[in-house]
Design a protein around this motif. Structure first.
Motif, PDB file in Angstrom:
ATOM      1  N   CYS A 197       0.812  -1.219   0.000  1.00  0.00           N
ATOM      2  CA  CYS A 197       0.000   0.000   0.000  1.00  0.00           C
ATOM      3  C   CYS A 197       0.847   1.272   0.000  1.00  0.00           C
ATOM      4  CB  CYS A 197      -0.941   0.001   1.206  1.00  0.00           C
ATOM      5  SG  CYS A 197      -2.129  -1.353   1.187  1.00  0.00           S
ATOM      6  N   LEU A 198       1.866   1.330   0.855  1.00  0.00           N
ATOM      7  CA  LEU A 198       2.679   2.543   0.969  1.00  0.00           C
ATOM      8  C   LEU A 198       3.972   2.487   0.166  1.00  0.00           C
ATOM      9  CD1 LEU A 198       2.371   3.542   4.744  1.00  0.00           C
ATOM     10  CD2 LEU A 198       1.591   4.862   2.775  1.00  0.00           C
ATOM     11  N   ALA A 199       4.393   1.301  -0.241  1.00  0.00           N
ATOM     12  CA  ALA A 199       5.681   1.139  -0.927  1.00  0.00           C
ATOM     13  C   ALA A 199       6.781   1.861  -0.146  1.00  0.00           C
ATOM     14  CB  ALA A 199       5.610   1.658  -2.361  1.00  0.00           C
ATOM     15  N   LEU A 200       6.827   1.599   1.157  1.00  0.00           N
ATOM     16  CA  LEU A 200       7.765   2.283   2.041  1.00  0.00           C
ATOM     17  C   LEU A 200       9.205   1.979   1.650  1.00  0.00           C
ATOM     18  CD1 LEU A 200       7.854   4.046   4.664  1.00  0.00           C
ATOM     19  CD2 LEU A 200       8.129   1.890   5.918  1.00  0.00           C
ATOM     20  N   LYS A 201      10.025   3.021   1.584  1.00  0.00           N
ATOM     21  CA  LYS A 201      11.417   2.882   1.167  1.00  0.00           C
ATOM     22  C   LYS A 201      12.367   3.131   2.337  1.00  0.00           C
ATOM     23  CE  LYS A 201      10.343   4.586  -3.476  1.00  0.00           C
ATOM     24  NZ  LYS A 201       8.924   4.841  -3.179  1.00  0.00           N
TER      25      LYS A 201
END
Length: 325
Positions: free
Chosen positions: A18-22
């Motif tokens: 959902c957030l494609a957190l990096k």
């Protein structure tokens, strides 16, 4: 311990899918004191992914859309990504709007309960549902008028949407400023203010509140609820709830939302599933600023209809729980 491990799967799904957190991003976990354990799971998962993860807690608000403390509003504005497991929604607030305008990506869970991380409603293919949402959103974006009916004829509602933008919330927040409240996967549009006319029977849920067991008939005139059948328990609850806001704009129709999560179910005691069940619609009333409406109110309430028939410019788009586009 086993339950905690099971909850980590959807927690990770939210951060990854959902957030494609990096790595290196600033992740703000915003959890009220009723949801500290879930907040801590997000904090651990964010740290595990290499994000600069911070967690802020606060006393639960009293209603959806109630403003947040200034220090939290400032932190939201500075974050790259935000997850907000809270009792009441942060969505309909100036703090959320400012954070989105600053580019923060936000996944929020109003009415958050641990059960939603265990019942499968977050274990869906968000990308697949995004395709359905995109098709329906385009129809709303291009549409001018809406009619909502029911098979028994008791619901018959009309309003205008010309010039209004669809607000898809597909669970995917990869672009700056995007928001979504999974498991409520939906698309929504704000009616042109004061155009809603007709009658609706609310037979799904009242959010906040819960599942409706005694259907409630309401009537709109010039965009406002002017009558609520309060003869039953659910009708009385709705009438008392709206009256408690002491705000005339709480009766204003500000949203048509389509529930599009195939794993969500009304009646599990989770608000986001009540309004997210596939094939339902909800009529949002009250504060409409996050849907493109100029109407402001001291809160936002969603009224869910289980089996609606929806037409946009005469085109049938939803019937018998099926999107017909």
């Amino acid at each position: 311990m086993l339950e905690r491990m099971e909850m980590m799967k959807p927690v990770g799904n939210i951060l990854d899918q959902c957030l494609a957190l990096k790595k290196g991003e600033q992740l703000l976990v915003l959890a009220d004191t009723d949801n500290l354990r879930i907040g801590q799971l997000f904090m651990l998962a964010g740290q595990d992914r290499g994000a600069e993860t911070m967690m802020l807690t606060y006393k639960p608000r009293k209603r959806h859309g109630e403003e947040l403390p200034p220090v939290i509003a400032a932190a939201m504005k500075a974050a790259d990504a935000i997850v907000a497991p809270t009792t009441f929604s942060v969505n309909h607030t100036d703090a959320r709007k400012a954070a989105s305008n600053a580019g923060a990506r936000l996944i929020f869970f109003p009415g958050c309960k641990e059960e939603m991380f265990l019942d499968g409603s977050l274990d869906i293919d968000f990308a697949k549902q995004a395709e359905v949402i995109a098709r329906l959103s385009k129809v709303l974006e291009d549409g001018k008028s809406v009619r909502v009916r029911s098979n028994d004829g008791r619901t018959d509602l009309r309003f205008e949407i010309a010039g209004r933008h669809a607000v898809p919330q597909n669970g995917i927040c990869h672009e700056p400023g995007t928001i979504s409240p999974p498991p409520c996967i939906e698309t929504a549009v704000a009616p042109v203010e004061w155009t809603t006319e007709g009658t609706a029977v609310i037979d799904g849920a009242i959010v906040p509140g819960g599942e409706v067991l005694e259907p409630v008939e309401i009537r709109f005139e010039k965009g406002r609820i002017v009558h609520i059948d309060a003869s039953g328990k659910d009708g009385k609850y709705m009438a008392d709830l709206l009256k408690s806001y002491n705000d005339e704009n709480i009766y204003a129709h500000v949203e048509l939302g389509f529930g599009l999560n195939p794993n969500a179910r009304i009646g599990r005691g989770i608000e986001l599933e009540d309004e997210g069940e596939f094939g339902t619609i909800h009529l949002g009333i009250g504060n409409g600023i996050t849907f493109g409406s100029p109407i402001r109110a001291s809160g936002h309430i969603d009224l869910v209809i289980r089996h609606p028939i929806v037409e946009v410019d005469g085109q049938l788009v939803l019937k018998d729980r099926e999107v017909l586009i």
